[in-house]
Design a protein around this motif. Structure first.
Motif, PDB file in Angstrom:
ATOM      1  N   GLY A  94      43.488  28.290  14.664  1.00 13.95           N
ATOM      2  CA  GLY A  94      42.681  27.430  15.531  1.00 13.95           C
ATOM      3  C   GLY A  94      42.799  27.809  17.003  1.00 13.95           C
ATOM      4  N   ALA A  95      43.345  28.986  17.297  1.00 12.19           N
ATOM      5  CA  ALA A  95      43.586  29.398  18.693  1.00 12.19           C
ATOM      6  C   ALA A  95      42.332  29.288  19.551  1.00 12.19           C
ATOM      7  CB  ALA A  95      44.128  30.823  18.728  1.00 12.19           C
ATOM      8  N   GLU A  96      41.179  29.633  18.972  1.00 11.91           N
ATOM      9  CA  GLU A  96      39.950  29.633  19.787  1.00 11.91           C
ATOM     10  C   GLU A  96      39.598  28.237  20.312  1.00 11.91           C
ATOM     11  OE1 GLU A  96      36.214  29.959  17.421  1.00 11.91           O
ATOM     12  OE2 GLU A  96      37.572  30.027  15.698  1.00 11.91           O
ATOM     13  N   HIS A  97      40.069  27.192  19.649  1.00 10.34           N
ATOM     14  CA  HIS A  97      39.669  25.838  20.034  1.00 10.34           C
ATOM     15  C   HIS A  97      40.450  25.264  21.219  1.00 10.34           C
ATOM     16  CE1 HIS A  97      37.111  25.898  16.652  1.00 10.34           C
ATOM     17  NE2 HIS A  97      38.064  25.823  15.755  1.00 10.34           N
ATOM     18  N   LEU A  98      41.645  25.780  21.467  1.00  8.87           N
ATOM     19  CA  LEU A  98      42.442  25.263  22.598  1.00  8.87           C
ATOM     20  C   LEU A  98      43.494  26.296  22.960  1.00  8.87           C
ATOM     21  CD1 LEU A  98      43.178  23.048  24.578  1.00  8.87           C
ATOM     22  CD2 LEU A  98      44.324  21.808  22.752  1.00  8.87           C
ATOM     23  N   HIS A  99      43.308  26.930  24.130  1.00  6.55           N
ATOM     24  CA  HIS A  99      44.240  27.982  24.521  1.00  6.55           C
ATOM     25  C   HIS A  99      44.277  28.141  26.037  1.00  6.55           C
ATOM     26  CE1 HIS A  99      40.276  30.058  23.797  1.00  6.55           C
ATOM     27  NE2 HIS A  99      40.525  30.400  25.045  1.00  6.55           N
ATOM     28  N   ALA A 100      45.298  28.858  26.504  1.00  7.20           N
ATOM     29  CA  ALA A 100      45.381  29.271  27.909  1.00  7.20           C
ATOM     30  C   ALA A 100      46.072  30.626  27.913  1.00  7.20           C
ATOM     31  CB  ALA A 100      46.189  28.264  28.722  1.00  7.20           C
ATOM     32  N   GLY A 101      45.608  31.535  28.726  1.00  8.52           N
ATOM     33  CA  GLY A 101      46.108  32.914  28.702  1.00  8.52           C
ATOM     34  C   GLY A 101      47.478  33.077  29.329  1.00  8.52           C
ATOM     35  N   ALA A 102      48.152  34.178  28.938  1.00  9.86           N
ATOM     36  CA  ALA A 102      49.409  34.565  29.586  1.00  9.86           C
ATOM     37  C   ALA A 102      49.417  36.086  29.677  1.00  9.86           C
ATOM     38  CB  ALA A 102      50.608  34.023  28.818  1.00  9.86           C
ATOM     39  N   VAL A 103      50.562  36.709  29.387  1.00 11.76           N
ATOM     40  CA  VAL A 103      50.662  38.155  29.615  1.00 11.76           C
ATOM     41  C   VAL A 103      49.714  38.976  28.738  1.00 11.76           C
ATOM     42  CG1 VAL A 103      52.232  40.124  29.568  1.00 11.76           C
ATOM     43  CG2 VAL A 103      53.038  37.907  30.379  1.00 11.76           C
ATOM     44  N   GLY A 104      49.767  38.758  27.435  1.00  6.08           N
ATOM     45  CA  GLY A 104      48.877  39.497  26.520  1.00  6.08           C
ATOM     46  C   GLY A 104      47.566  38.761  26.410  1.00  6.08           C
ATOM     47  N   ALA A 105      46.768  38.819  27.474  1.00  7.67           N
ATOM     48  CA  ALA A 105      45.689  37.847  27.629  1.00  7.67           C
ATOM     49  C   ALA A 105      44.472  38.089  26.749  1.00  7.67           C
ATOM     50  CB  ALA A 105      45.288  37.767  29.094  1.00  7.67           C
ATOM     51  N   CYS A 106      44.655  38.119  25.433  1.00 10.60           N
ATOM     52  CA  CYS A 106      43.478  38.083  24.569  1.00 10.60           C
ATOM     53  C   CYS A 106      43.827  37.448  23.225  1.00 10.60           C
ATOM     54  CB  CYS A 106      42.863  39.454  24.387  1.00 10.60           C
ATOM     55  SG  CYS A 106      43.931  40.620  23.590  1.00 10.60           S
ATOM     56  N   LEU A 107      42.789  36.950  22.558  1.00  8.33           N
ATOM     57  CA  LEU A 107      42.947  36.335  21.239  1.00  8.33           C
ATOM     58  C   LEU A 107      42.796  37.423  20.184  1.00  8.33           C
ATOM     59  CD1 LEU A 107      40.749  33.106  21.425  1.00  8.33           C
ATOM     60  CD2 LEU A 107      43.232  33.254  21.489  1.00  8.33           C
ATOM     61  N   PRO A 108      43.240  37.161  18.937  1.00  5.25           N
ATOM     62  CA  PRO A 108      42.933  38.103  17.867  1.00  5.25           C
ATOM     63  C   PRO A 108      41.414  38.318  17.856  1.00  5.25           C
ATOM     64  CG  PRO A 108      44.347  36.337  17.069  1.00  5.25           C
ATOM     65  CD  PRO A 108      43.967  35.983  18.465  1.00  5.25           C
ATOM     66  N   GLY A 109      40.981  39.546  17.800  1.00  7.01           N
ATOM     67  CA  GLY A 109      39.543  39.805  17.892  1.00  7.01           C
ATOM     68  C   GLY A 109      39.176  40.275  19.275  1.00  7.01           C
ATOM     69  N   GLY A 110      40.093  40.085  20.238  1.00  8.04           N
ATOM     70  CA  GLY A 110      39.905  40.712  21.543  1.00  8.04           C
ATOM     71  C   GLY A 110      39.306  39.850  22.637  1.00  8.04           C
ATOM     72  N   ALA A 111      38.973  38.562  22.352  1.00  7.88           N
ATOM     73  CA  ALA A 111      38.391  37.727  23.406  1.00  7.88           C
ATOM     74  C   ALA A 111      39.370  37.636  24.580  1.00  7.88           C
ATOM     75  CB  ALA A 111      38.089  36.341  22.862  1.00  7.88           C
ATOM     76  N   LYS A 112      38.853  37.917  25.771  1.00  7.85           N
ATOM     77  CA  LYS A 112      39.701  37.952  26.978  1.00  7.85           C
ATOM     78  C   LYS A 112      40.062  36.540  27.408  1.00  7.85           C
ATOM     79  CE  LYS A 112      41.158  41.284  29.728  1.00  7.85           C
ATOM     80  NZ  LYS A 112      42.501  41.536  29.227  1.00  7.85           N
ATOM     81  N   LEU A 113      41.318  36.314  27.762  1.00  5.36           N
ATOM     82  CA  LEU A 113      41.750  34.984  28.201  1.00  5.36           C
ATOM     83  C   LEU A 113      42.079  34.983  29.687  1.00  5.36           C
ATOM     84  CD1 LEU A 113      44.224  33.865  25.411  1.00  5.36           C
ATOM     85  CD2 LEU A 113      41.754  33.700  25.481  1.00  5.36           C
ATOM     86  N   THR A 114      41.910  33.809  30.306  1.00  2.00           N
ATOM     87  CA  THR A 114      42.370  33.622  31.676  1.00  2.00           C
ATOM     88  C   THR A 114      43.499  32.593  31.626  1.00  2.00           C
ATOM     89  OG1 THR A 114      40.765  31.855  31.957  1.00  2.00           O
ATOM     90  CG2 THR A 114      40.110  34.041  32.732  1.00  2.00           C
ATOM     91  N   PRO A 115      44.349  32.559  32.661  1.00  2.00           N
ATOM     92  CA  PRO A 115      45.422  31.560  32.641  1.00  2.00           C
ATOM     93  C   PRO A 115      44.913  30.173  33.007  1.00  2.00           C
ATOM     94  CG  PRO A 115      45.634  32.986  34.552  1.00  2.00           C
ATOM     95  CD  PRO A 115      44.442  33.460  33.801  1.00  2.00           C
ATOM     96  N   LYS A 116      43.953  29.698  32.251  1.00  2.00           N
ATOM     97  CA  LYS A 116      43.380  28.363  32.442  1.00  2.00           C
ATOM     98  C   LYS A 116      43.199  27.728  31.067  1.00  2.00           C
ATOM     99  CE  LYS A 116      42.678  28.631  36.885  1.00  2.00           C
ATOM    100  NZ  LYS A 116      43.693  27.966  37.683  1.00  2.00           N
ATOM    101  N   VAL A 117      43.186  26.400  31.038  1.00  2.31           N
ATOM    102  CA  VAL A 117      42.967  25.707  29.766  1.00  2.31           C
ATOM    103  C   VAL A 117      41.510  25.872  29.347  1.00  2.31           C
ATOM    104  CG1 VAL A 117      42.955  23.471  28.609  1.00  2.31           C
ATOM    105  CG2 VAL A 117      44.718  23.981  30.312  1.00  2.31           C
ATOM    106  N   VAL A 118      41.305  26.313  28.108  1.00  2.00           N
ATOM    107  CA  VAL A 118      39.957  26.400  27.538  1.00  2.00           C
ATOM    108  C   VAL A 118      39.975  25.590  26.254  1.00  2.00           C
ATOM    109  CG1 VAL A 118      38.197  27.930  26.582  1.00  2.00           C
ATOM    110  CG2 VAL A 118      39.613  28.708  28.506  1.00  2.00           C
ATOM    111  N   MET A 119      38.990  24.707  26.080  1.00  2.00           N
ATOM    112  CA  MET A 119      39.051  23.808  24.925  1.00  2.00           C
ATOM    113  C   MET A 119      37.676  23.502  24.357  1.00  2.00           C
ATOM    114  SD  MET A 119      40.844  20.089  24.662  1.00  2.00           S
ATOM    115  CE  MET A 119      39.630  19.228  25.647  1.00  2.00           C
ATOM    116  N   ASN A 120      37.612  23.477  23.026  1.00  2.00           N
ATOM    117  CA  ASN A 120      36.448  22.950  22.326  1.00  2.00           C
ATOM    118  C   ASN A 120      36.810  21.505  21.954  1.00  2.00           C
ATOM    119  OD1 ASN A 120      34.675  22.106  20.354  1.00  2.00           O
ATOM    120  ND2 ASN A 120      34.445  24.147  19.466  1.00  2.00           N
ATOM    121  N   GLY A 121      36.419  20.573  22.826  1.00  2.00           N
ATOM    122  CA  GLY A 121      36.850  19.179  22.715  1.00  2.00           C
ATOM    123  C   GLY A 121      36.534  18.560  21.365  1.00  2.00           C
ATOM    124  N   ARG A 122      35.316  18.810  20.872  1.00  3.29           N
ATOM    125  CA  ARG A 122      34.920  18.177  19.601  1.00  3.29           C
ATOM    126  C   ARG A 122      35.785  18.634  18.443  1.00  3.29           C
ATOM    127  NH1 ARG A 122      28.346  17.708  19.527  1.00  3.29           N
ATOM    128  NH2 ARG A 122      28.292  16.469  21.424  1.00  3.29           N
TER     129      ARG A 122
END
Ligand code: UT7
Length: 322
Positions: free
Chosen positions: A188-216
């Motif tokens: 469920g990482a894609e639904h609520l995450h914030a980036g750190a050193v290895g800033a991408c999700l499995p599949g390669g989506a780039k992360l920033t050090p900010k909260v990203v959330m799919n609220g629903r």
């Protein structure tokens, strides 16, 4: 005889600066009405620019010392800080706490999203019960507003800062922490995450050090898991929902809290709600709410408390204590 671990001291802190829904109306396209009806939040406490998670953690321990005296920290041989917003990757925020209070103790941070403090309690319980430690200082501390994307109204209105601290040590029956429920689903990482050193999700989506959330998605997950995890925790404690005197859930959204309360069949007066005042301060929310309940005389000797949390990427935890 088997050792039993329980909480023997509590303290909490929230920074004095308050951001109301009306303040947010002037900063982004939102309304007090939207925030209140969707979340129950009215205000949140916000750390100063130069105030970080370690500062909030220190203050929560100072509050604990004010309540219980210096003796409360005597013999603490492990410090755990559950946080999503450590001051640094290293040293551990927990090491800063160890140094600040002159403890002869090990120290590490625990990263498990919002349920982190319950995870920390479970570690503290194991350390005390297996003889590894005598006393563990388990803190949940969060300067989450520094991780918030203030251009994203769907998350910016939800979060706040704060800290709560507990001492866990050996106690006598009937007191103590029952075995806990700990869960995670990294799928469920894609639904609520914030980036750190290895800033991408499995599949390669780039992360920033900010909260990203799919609220629903998180809402649906939260309602489901608050139900299953609480029932499992009550069962592990050998109890039924009727035996629970006080329910102290993670303070993310009043609607989620109320749905969980209803599913458990608990009356409103058995639930602690602080989300209106603090918003969601993640790992700090349960120890802060428990400290409030203590101050309000809502925790009496021998009461059985149920705690539960859910959060990032996705994760959950629950437990019962006397
Ligand atoms: O520790 C875990 C942390 N996470 C959570 O607990 C999150 C769980 N989820 C929630 O609490 C809810 O999903 C939210 C409170 C985040 C959102 O409530 P919702 O009822 O699920 O709203 P929504 O995301 O479906 O958005 C409804 C509308 C959208 O507009 P349209 O598409 O209907 O025109 C959003 O753009 O509300 C809009 N919206 C806002 N409007 C005013 C989103 N954020 C805001 C806002 N102010 N701050």
């Amino acid at each position: 005889m088997d050792r039993r671990a329980g909480i023997t001291a509590l303290g909490a802190y929230a920074p004095p600066t308050v951001l109301t829904n009306q303040d947010l109306e002037t900063r982004m396209d939102t309304s007090d009405e939207w925030i209140r009806t969707r979340t129950g939040i009215r205000r949140r406490h916000v750390a100063a620019e130069d105030e970080f998670t370690s500062d909030l953690a220190f203050r929560s321990v100072e509050d604990l010392l004010r309540r219980y005296g210096d003796e409360a920290l005597a013999g603490v041989d492990m410090v755990i800080v559950a946080t999503n917003t450590p001051d640094a990757l290293f040293p551990a925020t927990a090491a800063l706490v160890q140094h600040r209070f002159g403890l002869t103790a090990g120290a590490f941070d625990l990263l498990a999203a919002c349920p982190g403090w319950i995870y920390a309690l479970s570690v503290a319980k194991a350390y005390v019960e297996n003889g590894q430690c005598r006393k563990v200082l388990a803190i949940g501390a969060e300067a989450l507003t520094k991780l918030v994307d203030w251009d994203d109204r769907s998350t910016a209105v939800l979060f706040g800062d704060g800290a709560g601290a507990a001492v866990v040590e050996e106690v006598e029956a009937p007191y103590g922490l029952a075995p806990m429920v700990l869960g995670a689903d990294g799928g469920g990482a894609e639904h609520l995450h914030a980036g750190a050193v290895g800033a991408c999700l499995p599949g390669g989506a780039k992360l920033t050090p900010k909260v990203v959330m799919n609220g629903r998605e998180v809402f649906k997950f939260a309602v489901r898991v608050m139900d299953t995890a609480t029932i499992e925790a009550i069962d592990k404690a050998g109890l039924t929902p009727d035996d629970i005197e006080l329910f102290v859930p993670h303070q993310a959204n009043f609607r989620i809290i109320d749905a969980a309360r209803e599913r458990l069949g608990l009356p409103e007066e058995r639930v602690v709600v602080t989300v209106d005042e603090y918003g969601n301060n993640s790992t700090a929310s349960i120890p802060l709410a428990m400290t409030h309940a203590l101050d309000d005389g809502r925790i009496r000797d021998g009461d059985r408390l149920l705690i539960v949390a859910f959060g990032g990427g996705l994760s959950w935890a629950a437990g019962v204590m006397t």
